[in-house]
Motif scaffolding. Structure first.
Motif, PDB file in Angstrom:
ATOM      1  N   ALA A  63       0.828  -1.202   0.000  1.00 42.51           N
ATOM      2  CA  ALA A  63       0.000   0.000   0.000  1.00 42.51           C
ATOM      3  C   ALA A  63       0.865   1.256   0.000  1.00 42.51           C
ATOM      4  O   ALA A  63       0.611   2.209  -0.745  1.00 42.51           O
ATOM      5  CB  ALA A  63      -0.930  -0.001   1.219  1.00 42.51           C
ATOM      6  N   ALA A  64       1.913   1.262   0.823  1.00 45.54           N
ATOM      7  CA  ALA A  64       2.802   2.423   0.889  1.00 45.54           C
ATOM      8  C   ALA A  64       3.543   2.617  -0.424  1.00 45.54           C
ATOM      9  O   ALA A  64       3.721   3.739  -0.899  1.00 45.54           O
ATOM     10  CB  ALA A  64       3.788   2.251   2.040  1.00 45.54           C
ATOM     11  N   THR A  65       3.995   1.504  -1.015  1.00 47.62           N
ATOM     12  CA  THR A  65       4.692   1.575  -2.303  1.00 47.62           C
ATOM     13  C   THR A  65       3.778   2.143  -3.377  1.00 47.62           C
ATOM     14  O   THR A  65       4.174   3.018  -4.153  1.00 47.62           O
ATOM     15  CB  THR A  65       5.170   0.169  -2.723  1.00 47.62           C
ATOM     16  OG1 THR A  65       5.996  -0.372  -1.699  1.00 47.62           O
ATOM     17  CG2 THR A  65       5.949   0.226  -4.023  1.00 47.62           C
ATOM     18  N   THR A  66       2.561   1.624  -3.422  1.00 46.33           N
ATOM     19  CA  THR A  66       1.598   2.072  -4.427  1.00 46.33           C
ATOM     20  C   THR A  66       1.252   3.539  -4.246  1.00 46.33           C
ATOM     21  O   THR A  66       1.202   4.303  -5.208  1.00 46.33           O
ATOM     22  CB  THR A  66       0.319   1.225  -4.348  1.00 46.33           C
ATOM     23  OG1 THR A  66       0.654  -0.151  -4.525  1.00 46.33           O
ATOM     24  CG2 THR A  66      -0.674   1.622  -5.428  1.00 46.33           C
ATOM     25  N   ARG A  67       1.017   3.938  -2.993  1.00 49.55           N
ATOM     26  CA  ARG A  67       0.684   5.344  -2.746  1.00 49.55           C
ATOM     27  C   ARG A  67       1.823   6.261  -3.173  1.00 49.55           C
ATOM     28  O   ARG A  67       1.593   7.331  -3.741  1.00 49.55           O
ATOM     29  CB  ARG A  67       0.350   5.556  -1.267  1.00 49.55           C
ATOM     30  CG  ARG A  67      -1.061   5.134  -0.894  1.00 49.55           C
ATOM     31  CD  ARG A  67      -1.453   5.662   0.475  1.00 49.55           C
ATOM     32  NE  ARG A  67      -0.759   4.957   1.536  1.00 49.55           N
ATOM     33  CZ  ARG A  67      -1.250   3.914   2.190  1.00 49.55           C
ATOM     34  NH1 ARG A  67      -2.427   3.419   1.857  1.00 49.55           N
ATOM     35  NH2 ARG A  67      -0.569   3.349   3.177  1.00 49.55           N
ATOM     36  N   ARG A  68       3.065   5.843  -2.918  1.00 49.98           N
ATOM     37  CA  ARG A  68       4.192   6.699  -3.304  1.00 49.98           C
ATOM     38  C   ARG A  68       4.288   6.817  -4.818  1.00 49.98           C
ATOM     39  O   ARG A  68       4.455   7.922  -5.362  1.00 49.98           O
ATOM     40  CB  ARG A  68       5.501   6.154  -2.742  1.00 49.98           C
ATOM     41  CG  ARG A  68       6.676   7.106  -2.998  1.00 49.98           C
ATOM     42  CD  ARG A  68       8.002   6.571  -2.515  1.00 49.98           C
ATOM     43  NE  ARG A  68       8.437   5.416  -3.286  1.00 49.98           N
ATOM     44  CZ  ARG A  68       9.686   4.945  -3.277  1.00 49.98           C
ATOM     45  NH1 ARG A  68      10.607   5.524  -2.520  1.00 49.98           N
ATOM     46  NH2 ARG A  68      10.013   3.894  -3.979  1.00 49.98           N
TER      47      ARG A  68
END
Length: 214
Positions: A63-68
């Motif tokens: 999720a963090a990777t995608t959001r970034r």
């Protein structure tokens, strides 16, 4: 500062950024399911404990990777700061070009293919990706149209629906061709954007009668 904003601020430097860089590379190379937290830690050059100190699970890390990644794309979207800065047609044209460039970028296409491939095994990736990418863009364009409506530029019963219609007209056939490895119709980007803007303006723009003598 909310949780996502705090996460984004932390992830711009240091070990959190190293972990996200490693995770993105492995997710793209091997898929979500085949990328272990051990492998991500090794690629990042940190301990697994360090990875878990920042991200409680692989889903949270994805999720963090995608959001970034999606934030980087979203930051290139040409949304006017003030609805009064540009005419409706000019603002929509700028939005259209930046949106088309973003959805046809290899970065975006790779991420979308990976999510689609992993969905049968990890259905939770679907809403994570949607909220971070298409949903964020839809909300931003809808917000612009709400401002335009408040300024009397458009007659819109449903700004979110109209935003979806505009973005759909921009996607056209180009995105599916790109996802299938076919050459997208980007040579006609100007024509695609102009047509989408013209349709939107013809349907929703409020035409202010010119005053006598002007």
């Amino acid at each position: 500062m909310n949780e996502i904003d705090r996460e984004q601020a932390v992830a711009t430097h240091g070990k959190p950024a190293q972990v996200l860089d490693a995770a993105r590379a492995l997710f793209v190379e091997h898929g979500f399911g085949a990328s272990s937290m051990d492998a991500i830690a090794a690629r990042a050059g940190v301990s697994k404990a360090t990875v878990y100190a920042h991200y409680a699970s692989k889903q949270a890390l994805f999720a963090a990777t995608t959001r970034r990644e999606c934030r980087r794309v979203h930051e290139r979207m040409a949304l006017p700061d003030d609805v009064g800065d540009l005419s409706l047609s000019r603002a929509l044209t700028d939005i259209g070009h930046s949106f088309l460039q973003a959805i046809l970028s290899q970065q975006n296409l790779t991420l979308l293919r990976m999510v689609a491939a992993e969905l049968p095994r990890f259905p939770e990736l679907g809403p994570i990706f949607y909220d971070s990418a298409p949903g964020l863009t839809l909300a931003s364009v809808s917000g612009y149209l709400e401002q335009a409506r408040s300024h009397g530029l458009v007659d819109l019963p449903d700004c979110r629906l109209a935003a979806g219609q505009f973005l759909g007209a921009l996607r056209g056939d180009s995105q599916i061709r790109a996802l299938l490895g076919l050459t997208p119709d980007v040579d006609d980007a100007e024509q695609i954007v102009d047509a989408a803007v013209a349709m939107f303006v013809a349907r929703y723009a409020i035409v202010t009668p010119a005053r006598d003598g002007r």
